[in-house]
Design an enzyme around this catalytic site. Structure first.
Site, short mmCIF file in Angstrom:
data_model
loop_
_atom_site.label_atom_id
_atom_site.label_comp_id
_atom_site.label_asym_id
_atom_site.label_seq_id
_atom_site.Cartn_x
_atom_site.Cartn_y
_atom_site.Cartn_z
N HIS A 1 56.50 12.76 2.82
CA HIS A 1 57.29 11.81 1.80
C HIS A 1 56.89 11.82 0.53
CE1 HIS A 1 53.88 8.54 1.56
NE2 HIS A 1 53.52 9.45 2.51
N ASN B 1 45.90 11.01 -7.48
CA ASN B 1 46.94 10.24 -7.36
C ASN B 1 47.04 9.20 -8.10
OD1 ASN B 1 44.86 9.74 -5.59
ND2 ASN B 1 45.78 8.10 -4.74
N THR C 1 54.38 16.46 20.69
CA THR C 1 55.90 16.81 20.83
C THR C 1 55.97 16.62 19.26
OG1 THR C 1 56.28 16.01 22.77
CG2 THR C 1 58.12 16.54 21.30
N GLN D 1 49.71 15.35 -4.24
CA GLN D 1 50.22 15.06 -5.44
C GLN D 1 50.64 16.25 -6.23
OE1 GLN D 1 51.15 12.23 -6.03
NE2 GLN D 1 49.94 11.10 -4.67
N SER E 1 51.96 16.10 2.52
CA SER E 1 52.73 14.82 3.04
C SER E 1 53.96 15.07 2.74
CB SER E 1 51.99 13.78 2.53
OG SER E 1 52.61 12.64 3.20
N CYS F 1 48.23 2.47 -1.21
CA CYS F 1 47.55 1.88 0.00
C CYS F 1 46.85 0.46 -0.20
CB CYS F 1 46.80 3.02 0.66
SG CYS F 1 46.96 4.60 0.21
N1 PLP Z 1 46.17 12.02 -0.19
C1 PLP Z 1 46.80 11.81 -1.36
C2 PLP Z 1 46.25 12.40 -2.68
C3 PLP Z 1 47.78 10.69 -1.32
O1 PLP Z 1 48.33 10.39 -2.56
C4 PLP Z 1 48.18 10.22 -0.17
C5 PLP Z 1 49.27 9.04 0.16
O2 PLP Z 1 49.31 8.23 -0.91
C6 PLP Z 1 47.60 10.88 1.12
C7 PLP Z 1 46.68 11.71 0.98
C8 PLP Z 1 48.00 10.15 2.29
O3 PLP Z 1 49.09 10.83 2.87
P1 PLP Z 1 49.85 10.26 3.97
O4 PLP Z 1 50.65 9.25 3.47
O5 PLP Z 1 50.84 11.47 4.46
O6 PLP Z 1 49.22 9.81 5.05
#
Ligand code: PLP
Length: 397
Positions: free
Chosen positions: A208, A158, A244, A186, A206, A333
């Site tokens: 988003h 990422n 749900t 990614q 994921s 994060c």
């Molecule tokens: N794994 C990677 C490589 C990510 O870039 C991210 C989010 O930044 C995640 C996991 C976590 O995903 P989520 O936001 O759906 O918990």
């Protein structure tokens, strides 16, 4: 405080690895799906619409990834997916196979899940990754054996965008009777993925990160792969994930999977790579002591990670933000966290080097002239910050 929305945003968004803007088509579709309010598990007719949305989304996603719809399990996102896979393998296989092999530059949801099972007795072998983003396969060969339960290595990083040799690791894992998981967050929408061909046992995704909604994702669990629930509850997802379903989020992911199947994604990704390469060439030429991380390694075409000597990345980011350029220091994060990126430290960069890092991540709608504007703005901001630092150092001396 000004709230940024898709309709009012007039800046340059270059942080697609943190999250992607919601696809414009979803602004019309989401209210339609929301109006289908029934609980998908109910017996009566109100369940029919939401149940169909989930079934169709499962089929569209499975088609794109070349797997069976029954191998897709919806959940709240990749943090949940990564925790589910790692902790359930420990529960199921930890007694006979207590060892796990994992790259040292994984997302915190993998690293911390590994730390959690380590506290319960698992042995984690952290695969070194070089400054160029190269994973040490010899380390895997040395540590893989009859006691290995799982190898977990992300498909693409990422922060730096480097691609890891997951196909090669699959062969090694199978030969040792170990399971293999890849965090594919990614890769989806930024690189072709054929899970059947790849041969992993587990993959996590994921919503988003592919122009869909937040708080929704899915896991691929190969038919033959064991799984223990992280969330116990009802019979949803064939008893594999209680709760749900987020019907609207799931329908949005299905819609985006169908959109990806229909569009010429590979040409788009090549185009992004050309724009990214041009941007990097200009940055290196115009800003002294700017280094592109892992530039010679296989990388996602949308990602550019750089270190700019003498520049505090947080200060740079705030200045760029004020000028309408949205980028990142690396992992979203850890924003607001003054600690340098653990992934960069694991790659062997010093703390002060890691604190100068900037990630620029392009999306399907990124434009060449926006990147030109970004290069100009970055050059001006870096010169100004360097000049200020010089003056401050003179005052101190
Ligand atoms: N794994 C990677 C490589 C990510 O870039 C991210 C989010 O930044 C995640 C996991 C976590 O995903 P989520 O936001 O759906 O918990």
């Amino acid at each position: 405080m000004k709230i940024v929305t898709a309709s009012t945003f007039d800046g340059v968004y270059l942080d697609h690895n943190a999250t992607t803007p919601v696809d414009p088509s979803l602004f019309e579709l989401v209210p339609v799906w929301m109006s289908q309010f029934g609980n998908p598990s109910s017996i009566h007719q109100a369940a029919r619409g939401p149940r169909t949305l989930i079934r169709e989304a499962r089929i569209k996603i499975a088609e794109l990834l070349n797997v069976s719809p029954l191998e897709i399990v919806f959940n709240s996102g990749a943090s949940e997916g990564n925790n589910t896979v790692i902790k359930s393998i420990w529960d199921r296989r930890g007694k006979e196979r207590p060892e796990f092999i994992c790259s040292s530059v994984e997302h915190p949801s993998v690293i911390k899940a590994m730390n959690a099972i380590e506290n319960k007795g698992a042995v984690i072998h952290w695969i070194p990754v070089s400054k160029d983003g190269v994973l040490d396969l010899n380390f895997v060969k040395t540590h893989l054996g009859p006691k290995t339960a799982l190898i977990s290595v992300m498909s693409a990083n990422n922060e730096t965008g480097t691609l890891f040799p997951v196909a090669e690791l699959v062969g090694m894992a199978k030969a040792a009777g170990a399971l293999i998981h890849s965090d594919c967050v990614q890769m989806f929408g930024k690189h072709a993925i054929d899970l059947k061909k790849l041969g992993v046992d587990y993959a996590t995704f994921s919503g988003h990160k592919f122009y869909s909604l937040k708080g929704c994702g899915f896991m691929y669990i190969k038919k033959t792969a064991p799984l223990e629930n992280l969330i116990d509850g009802g019979a949803q997802e064939r008893f594999r994930r209680g709760g749900t379903e987020n019907t609207v989020g799931i329908a949005a992911m299905g819609h985006m999977a169908a959109k990806m199947s229909a569009m010429d994604l590979s040409s788009k990704l090549v185009e992004l790579g050309q724009m990214r390469d041009l941007m990097e060439a200009r940055l290196v030429a115009e800003i002294p002591e700017l280094h592109i991380t892992a530039h010679a390694s296989p990388r996602l075409t949308n990602t550019s990670h750089m270190m700019i000597a003498g520049i505090d990345a947080e200060t740079l980011l705030i200045n760029l933000d004020l000028d309408g350029f949205f980028v990142s220091t690396g992992a979203a994060c850890s924003s607001g966290n003054p600690e340098p990126s653990p992934a960069l430290l694991a790659m062997g960069f010093a703390r002060n080097e890691a604190q100068t890092s900037l990630r620029v991540s392009l999306g399907w709608n990124s434009k060449a002239d926006d990147l030109e504007k970004f290069v100009e703005r970055l050059e001006k901001t870096v010169s100004r910050l360097r000049q200020m630092k010089k003056e401050l150092d003179n005052v101190k001396a």
